[in-house]
Design a protein around this motif. Structure first.
Motif, short mmCIF file in Angstrom:
data_model
loop_
_atom_site.label_atom_id
_atom_site.label_comp_id
_atom_site.label_asym_id
_atom_site.label_seq_id
_atom_site.Cartn_x
_atom_site.Cartn_y
_atom_site.Cartn_z
N SER A 1 21.50 27.79 10.44
CA SER A 1 22.05 27.93 11.79
C SER A 1 20.92 27.95 12.80
CB SER A 1 22.88 29.22 11.89
OG SER A 1 22.06 30.35 11.72
N ALA A 16 19.75 29.39 16.91
CA ALA A 16 20.00 30.28 18.03
C ALA A 16 20.16 29.40 19.28
CB ALA A 16 18.84 31.24 18.22
N GLU A 56 16.93 27.96 21.11
CA GLU A 56 15.98 27.04 20.48
C GLU A 56 16.04 25.67 21.17
OE1 GLU A 56 15.38 27.18 16.17
OE2 GLU A 56 16.99 28.68 16.12
N VAL A 108 25.71 27.15 15.75
CA VAL A 108 24.89 27.90 16.71
C VAL A 108 25.41 29.33 16.68
CG1 VAL A 108 24.07 28.06 19.07
CG2 VAL A 108 24.63 25.81 18.10
N GLU A 120 24.72 33.51 17.59
CA GLU A 120 24.03 34.51 18.42
C GLU A 120 24.58 35.89 18.05
OE1 GLU A 120 22.57 34.64 22.94
OE2 GLU A 120 24.72 34.32 22.71
N THR A 166 17.54 23.36 25.78
CA THR A 166 17.93 24.31 24.74
C THR A 166 19.19 23.85 24.03
OG1 THR A 166 19.32 25.66 26.18
CG2 THR A 166 16.96 26.24 26.06
#
Length: 144
Positions: free
Chosen positions: A17, A19, A22, A41, A43, A71
């Protein structure tokens, strides 16, 4: 072997996965190393989106954005459709896998454990599902 669930398709493959903060370059490197076309993704342990190769190309590169400065959060698809690890393969296809999108995040008890791709579905399942859809449509047209 007859594959019955999404979990059986995922098997023991490692889960990778990203964040949201990134960069797309980092994401692309992870995709290349894992030989996958999309990554979940995450978090704070929660699924917040999915990033596919298509997202990178359409939402960043084609718009002239540099992969080192954009990002994952800027290019990902937020709040994606998901499927449970114990769901049958037909549920993934019914969720428009292959039609509306090519990848589905897979959840177990609300936590993401993998991503299933349209290319992961065995060809015989795809043919059976398409035949079922054709037949269902034909029967729906026969009703008065």
């Amino acid at each position: 072997m007859i594959i019955k669930t999404i979990g059986e398709i995922l098997g023991q493959r490692p889960f990778i996965s990203l964040a949201p903060g990134e960069t797309l370059r980092t994401a692309a490197t992870h995709m290349e190393e894992a030989n996958v076309g999309a990554l979940a993704v995450v978090e704070a342990g929660r699924l917040v989106g999915i990033l596919s190769e298509r997202d990178i190309v359409r939402r960043a590169v084609a718009q002239g954005m540099a992969p080192d400065s954009v990002t994952v959060a800027q290019a990902m698809t937020p709040d994606p459709v998901t499927i449970a690890v114990d769901d049958p393969v037909s549920d993934a296809l019914a969720a428009k896998l292959g039609d509306a999108f090519r990848h589905l995040p897979v959840l177990r008890d609300g936590l993401v454990v993998g991503v299933v791709s349209y290319r992961d579905i065995p060809a015989e399942y795809l043919m059976l599902f398409e035949r079922f859809r054709e037949m269902s449509g034909a029967h729906a047209d026969d009703t008065p």
